[in-house]
Design an enzyme around this catalytic site. Structure first.
Site, PDB file in Angstrom:
ATOM      1  N   LYS A 162     -10.417  15.675  -0.679  1.00 30.13           N
ATOM      2  CA  LYS A 162     -11.164  14.944  -1.711  1.00 30.13           C
ATOM      3  C   LYS A 162     -12.649  15.215  -1.600  1.00 30.13           C
ATOM      4  O   LYS A 162     -13.354  15.330  -2.601  1.00 30.13           O
ATOM      5  CB  LYS A 162     -10.910  13.437  -1.603  1.00 30.13           C
ATOM      6  CG  LYS A 162      -9.555  13.021  -2.140  1.00 30.13           C
ATOM      7  CD  LYS A 162      -9.427  11.504  -2.163  1.00 30.13           C
ATOM      8  CE  LYS A 162      -8.032  11.065  -2.532  1.00 30.13           C
ATOM      9  NZ  LYS A 162      -7.817   9.621  -2.369  1.00 30.13           N
ATOM     10  N   LYS A 190       1.279  19.427  -4.458  1.00 30.75           N
ATOM     11  CA  LYS A 190       1.900  18.110  -4.603  1.00 30.75           C
ATOM     12  C   LYS A 190       1.638  17.567  -6.011  1.00 30.75           C
ATOM     13  O   LYS A 190       0.519  17.717  -6.519  1.00 30.75           O
ATOM     14  CB  LYS A 190       1.258  17.189  -3.552  1.00 30.75           C
ATOM     15  CG  LYS A 190       1.765  15.778  -3.546  1.00 30.75           C
ATOM     16  CD  LYS A 190       0.895  14.903  -2.649  1.00 30.75           C
ATOM     17  CE  LYS A 190      -0.419  14.559  -3.317  1.00 30.75           C
ATOM     18  NZ  LYS A 190      -1.215  13.540  -2.643  1.00 30.75           N
ATOM     19  N   LYS A 206      -1.625  12.327  -9.438  1.00 29.22           N
ATOM     20  CA  LYS A 206      -2.095  11.550 -10.591  1.00 29.22           C
ATOM     21  C   LYS A 206      -3.373  12.139 -11.155  1.00 29.22           C
ATOM     22  O   LYS A 206      -3.655  12.036 -12.329  1.00 29.22           O
ATOM     23  CB  LYS A 206      -2.430  10.112 -10.155  1.00 29.22           C
ATOM     24  CG  LYS A 206      -1.247   9.238  -9.929  1.00 29.22           C
ATOM     25  CD  LYS A 206      -1.731   7.780  -9.876  1.00 29.22           C
ATOM     26  CE  LYS A 206      -1.150   7.057  -8.692  1.00 29.22           C
ATOM     27  NZ  LYS A 206      -2.097   6.687  -7.672  1.00 29.22           N
TER      28      LYS A 206
HETATM   29  P1  TYM Z   1      -1.081   6.803  -4.252  1.00 29.24           P
HETATM   30  O1  TYM Z   1      -1.556   5.841  -5.268  1.00 29.24           O
HETATM   31  O2  TYM Z   1      -1.659   8.172  -4.238  1.00 29.24           O
HETATM   32  O3  TYM Z   1       0.495   6.988  -4.368  1.00 29.24           O
HETATM   33  C1  TYM Z   1       1.361   5.879  -4.394  1.00 29.24           C
HETATM   34  C2  TYM Z   1       2.657   6.198  -3.661  1.00 29.24           C
HETATM   35  O4  TYM Z   1       3.284   7.347  -4.249  1.00 29.24           O
HETATM   36  C3  TYM Z   1       3.535   8.321  -3.248  1.00 29.24           C
HETATM   37  N1  TYM Z   1       3.351   9.664  -3.844  1.00 29.24           N
HETATM   38  C4  TYM Z   1       4.281  10.622  -3.835  1.00 29.24           C
HETATM   39  N2  TYM Z   1       5.533  10.651  -3.345  1.00 29.24           N
HETATM   40  C5  TYM Z   1       6.229  11.792  -3.511  1.00 29.24           C
HETATM   41  N3  TYM Z   1       5.736  12.898  -4.153  1.00 29.24           N
HETATM   42  C6  TYM Z   1       4.487  12.896  -4.650  1.00 29.24           C
HETATM   43  N4  TYM Z   1       4.022  13.966  -5.287  1.00 29.24           N
HETATM   44  C7  TYM Z   1       3.691  11.726  -4.510  1.00 29.24           C
HETATM   45  N5  TYM Z   1       2.438  11.390  -4.892  1.00 29.24           N
HETATM   46  C8  TYM Z   1       2.249  10.127  -4.470  1.00 29.24           C
HETATM   47  C9  TYM Z   1       2.509   8.070  -2.164  1.00 29.24           C
HETATM   48  O5  TYM Z   1       2.933   8.578  -0.926  1.00 29.24           O
HETATM   49  C10 TYM Z   1       2.422   6.561  -2.182  1.00 29.24           C
HETATM   50  O6  TYM Z   1       3.459   5.999  -1.407  1.00 29.24           O
HETATM   51  N6  TYM Z   1      -3.385   5.487  -0.056  1.00 29.24           N
HETATM   52  C11 TYM Z   1      -2.260   5.180  -0.911  1.00 29.24           C
HETATM   53  C12 TYM Z   1      -2.236   3.750  -1.385  1.00 29.24           C
HETATM   54  C13 TYM Z   1      -2.324   2.730  -0.320  1.00 29.24           C
HETATM   55  C14 TYM Z   1      -1.290   2.334   0.576  1.00 29.24           C
HETATM   56  C15 TYM Z   1      -1.843   1.303   1.369  1.00 29.24           C
HETATM   57  C16 TYM Z   1       0.018   2.761   0.759  1.00 29.24           C
HETATM   58  C17 TYM Z   1      -3.413   1.959  -0.020  1.00 29.24           C
HETATM   59  N7  TYM Z   1      -3.141   1.101   0.994  1.00 29.24           N
HETATM   60  C18 TYM Z   1      -1.089   0.684   2.402  1.00 29.24           C
HETATM   61  C19 TYM Z   1       0.767   2.140   1.764  1.00 29.24           C
HETATM   62  C20 TYM Z   1       0.199   1.122   2.565  1.00 29.24           C
HETATM   63  C21 TYM Z   1      -2.326   6.073  -2.127  1.00 29.24           C
HETATM   64  O7  TYM Z   1      -3.348   6.570  -2.515  1.00 29.24           O
HETATM   65  O8  TYM Z   1      -1.169   6.165  -2.799  1.00 29.24           O
END
Ligand code: TYM
Length: 325
Positions: A112, A193, A196
């Site tokens: 990032k 990957k 979003k």
């Molecule tokens: P975020 O918002 O990027 O994604 C949310 C969830 O979706 C999963 N994910 C994926 N799984 C499979 N293939 C993909 N291409 C893919 N893209 C995203 C992510 O692994 C996630 O589970 N940092 C985290 C949010 C967060 C969080 C937390 C998660 C903040 N605090 C505490 C767990 C516990 C994030 O940016 O997820």
């Protein structure tokens, strides 16, 4: 006391099938067995600039999608990170026990930071806030996609360091990955990957995409130059489509698609994805029809989990010798 589950999604960009298969689907599957807390992590989203009005709308949209994807507000607490000040408070206390080098090593930070002209401190602190989210609720299980595994390891390292400096305070959280769909790749480029924030209309299947759009995206997905599915020797694009299909419909297997011409194979995968997403889209329309419903769910979620957060803040402050009244 029931063991707790915690996980979160950033309310930025469009939620896609990777978010569903990597996270939301397993949340729905395990929610009944735990004290489950699912969070819209708006404070994480602002580590990069967000349009304020858009962010507010996205918070509600994300909450509505949680419900539409099967998170039942009667079984789980759905809440917004910034509505509980304990997240930020605990993040500070954890910051003070986290070596800078641990944060600079994070691959998501490096990726990032490369894209930003000025690297905000929030971007570096991101995984500490994430550790705070989890430890605030003493969560034992964190269901996420594979891309979050490194952040979770760091959360455990921080918890361990805190516990050894100040005495047993935090439950050690375990990472829970789904068996299929833990890492969904971009349709346009199966080496990246699905994300979003990635632009490109053929990259991701959004959860709210029209069935026709889904079909078109899948039909155009990058494969290789073979004419048909070779089950023994699958290119990354074909393997990715198969994983998406399998996660949406268990009757799709490596054997069942072996030898299929790519056109037919893609049609079969598109069918499975559309069949999986249609009820979610229908439920989304129902959930958003009453504009106050989502807000009432978020308020109830917050009310339910607030005592857990307050308890941890008190404990952590006391352990560190901060002023507790
Ligand atoms: P975020 O918002 O990027 O994604 C949310 C969830 O979706 C999963 N994910 C994926 N799984 C499979 N293939 C993909 N291409 C893919 N893209 C995203 C992510 O692994 C996630 O589970 N940092 C985290 C949010 C967060 C969080 C937390 C998660 C903040 N605090 C505490 C767990 C516990 C994030 O940016 O997820």
């Amino acid at each position: 006391m029931r063991a707790r589950v915690f996980s979160g999604v950033q309310p930025s960009g469009q939620l896609h099938i990777g978010n569903y298969l990597g996270a939301l689907k397993s949340w729905a599957e395990i929610q009944a067995d735990y004290e489950s807390i699912f969070c819209i992590v708006d404070s994480h989203a602002i580590t990069v600039y967000q349009d304020p009005a858009e962010l507010q709308a996205k918070i509600r949209e994300t909450a509505a999608l949680f419900i539409a994807a099967g998170i039942d507000p009667a079984q789980s607490s759905i809440m917004v990170q910034s509505s509980v000040s304990g997240h930020a408070e605990l993040a500070w206390m954890l910051t003070c026990v986290t070596p800078l080098g641990w944060l600079q090593r994070m691959t998501q930070f490096k990726a990032k930071a490369e894209k930003q002209e000025t690297i905000g401190d929030g971007l570096l602190q991101y995984p500490v806030l994430m550790a705070a989210d989890i430890l605030l609720y003493q969560a034992a299980i964190v269901p996420v996609g594979e891309d979050q595994a490194q952040h979770l390891e760091l959360a455990r390292d921080i918890a361990q360091r805190f516990n050894s400096l100040y005495g047993e305070t935090f439950v050690m959280p375990a990472t829970h990955l789904p068996t299929v769909g833990a890492r969904v790749m971009g349709l346009d480029d199966p080496t990246q990957k699905m994300s979003k924030s990635a632009t490109g209309t053929g990259h991701a299947i959004a959860l709210l995409d029209d069935p026709k759009v889904i079909q078109k995206k899948i039909m155009r997905a990058t494969t290789d130059s073979l004419p048909a599915v070779d089950a023994e020797n699958m290119g990354a694009g074909v393997a990715n489509l198969l994983a998406i299909g399998q996660a949406c419909d268990a009757s799709i297997t490596r054997e069942s698609v072996a030898g299929m011409r790519y056109g037919d194979f893609k049609k079969r995968i598109a069918e499975a994805v559309v069949a999986r997403l249609q009820p979610i889209q229908q439920r989304y329309r129902e959930v958003t029809a009453d504009s106050s419903y989502v807000d009432s769910v978020l308020a109830a979620g917050r009310d339910h989990i607030l005592p857990f957060a307050e308890d941890t803040i008190r404990k952590t402050k006391a352990a560190m010798g901060l002023y507790v009244w």
